[in-house]
Write a protein that holds these residues in place. Structure first.
Motif, PDB file in Angstrom:
ATOM      1  N   PHE A 243      -3.219   5.148   0.429  1.00 41.51           N
ATOM      2  CA  PHE A 243      -3.722   5.354   1.792  1.00 41.51           C
ATOM      3  C   PHE A 243      -4.464   6.682   1.889  1.00 41.51           C
TER       4      PHE A 243
ATOM      5  N   THR B  14      -6.714  -0.651   4.210  1.00 41.97           N
ATOM      6  CA  THR B  14      -7.060   0.776   4.244  1.00 41.97           C
ATOM      7  C   THR B  14      -8.572   0.975   4.232  1.00 41.97           C
TER       8      THR B  14
ATOM      9  N   ILE C 268       0.845  -1.196   0.000  1.00 44.90           N
ATOM     10  CA  ILE C 268       0.000   0.000   0.000  1.00 44.90           C
ATOM     11  C   ILE C 268       0.880   1.246   0.000  1.00 44.90           C
TER      12      ILE C 268
END
Length: 254
Positions: free
Chosen positions: A113, A160, A108
Motif C-alpha cells: 500500500f 491500491t 494487500i
C-alpha cells in the motif's frame, strides 16, 4: 549545439518523471518534437534513458536524464535541482512515474500500500510542489498528472492502484483551484488500456479480452497519450484548468 526551436513548445523546458519507457518516453519525444528541451527521471533504467537522450538530441533539443525514485522526496528534489542546473527552470511538468501491482484486496500488505501511494500520489504531489514556486514566480507553467481511467471506474485486483490514481485526479482538481489564478494550469490525463511493455507482458489472451470490450476494438498507442500531453502543455491547452482528459477508446464515456 542545439538547433533553433520551432513548434508550439519552442523555448520551453519540460520535466518528465518515469520518462524512460512507455507513455513517459513517448511524451518526452513529443515534447522535443514540439520544440521543448526535456529532462527525465527514471528508476535505474540507464540504458533506456540514454537512448531517449539520443532521441531528444537527434531532434535538435537539449536533454538530461537522472535516476530518481519518485516515491522518495529527497530524490525528487535532487532530480529537480539537477534538471534545473542542466537545462533551466521547469515550464512543463509531466508527472508520469508509476507502478502497478495486482493483489487481491484481502492480501494487500501495508508495505505494498505504502509503495503504491508513495510512487503515485506522494511522488506526484511533491514533484509538483518542487517546481510550483518557480512557476508562480515566473507567472505561469503547466503541470500535467498521469492518472488512469481506472481511477474513474475502478477494477478488481488493483485496489491500491485505483485509489492512487483517483487521488491524483482529486489532487489535480484541488491544486488547479489554487494555481489557476496564479497562471499555473494543472490538469490530468487518464489513459485507458495502452500498448506498453507492461501491458504486453499480460499476454495475447488478456489483450484480446480487453480489446473486445472497447468500442474501438483496440488498445491505445503511447503516441495518442503524448498528443494529449502536448495539447495540455501548449497554446491549445490555455483554457484547460483542473480537467481530466481520458483518451480511452470508449472504455468510459463522460
Amino acid at each position: 549545439m542545439n538547433a533553433p526551436a520551432h513548434g508550439p513548445l519552442a523555448g520551453k523546458i519540460a520535466y518528465v518523471t518515469g520518462g524512460s519507457r512507455g507513455i513517459g518516453r513517448a511524451c518526452a519525444i513529443a515534447f522535443a518534437e514540439a520544440g521543448a528541451d526535456v529532462a527525465i527521471s527514471h528508476l535505474d533504467d540507464e540504458a533506456e534513458a540514454r537512448t531517449l537522450v539520443q532521441a531528444v538530441t537527434a531532434r535538435g533539443r537539449r536533454a538530461f536524464q537522472m535516476a530518481a525514485d519518485a516515491g522518495d522526496v529527497s530524490q525528487i528534489n535532487a532530480f529537480i535541482a539537477a534538471a534545473e542546473a542542466a537545462l533551466g527552470p521547469c515550464d512543463i511538468l509531466l508527472n508520469n512515474a508509476g507502478i502497478n501491482l495486482r493483489t487481491p484486496f484481502g492480501q494487500i500488505s501495508e508495505a505494498e500500500f505504502d509503495r503504491m501511494l508513495n510512487i503515485h500520489l506522494k511522488g506526484t504531489f511533491f514533484t509538483a510542489q518542487a517546481v510550483y514556486p518557480g512557476m508562480v514566480a515566473r507567472g505561469g507553467g503547466r503541470i500535467i498528472n498521469i492518472a488512469s481511467q481506472l481511477g474513474l471506474k475502478g477494477s478488481a485486483g488493483i485496489v491500491t492502484y485505483c485509489a492512487a490514481k483517483a487521488g491524483i485526479i482529486g489532487f489535480t482538481r484541488a491544486l488547479a483551484h489554487e494555481a489557476g489564478p496564479l497562471g499555473v494550469l494543472v490538469n490530468a490525463i487518464a489513459p485507458g488500456p495502452i500498448e506498453t511493455d507492461l501491458t504486453r507482458s499480460r499476454g495475447a489472451e488478456w489483450k484480446a479480452e480487453i480489446e473486445s470490450r472497447l468500442p474501438l476494438r483496440r488498445m491505445g498507442r503511447v503516441e495518442e497519450i503524448a498528443a494529449t500531453a502536448v495539447l495540455l502543455a501548449g497554446p491549445g491547452g490555455s483554457y484547460y484548468c483542473g480537467a481530466c482528459l481520458s483518451p480511452n477508446g470508449g472504455d468510459i464515456m463522460h
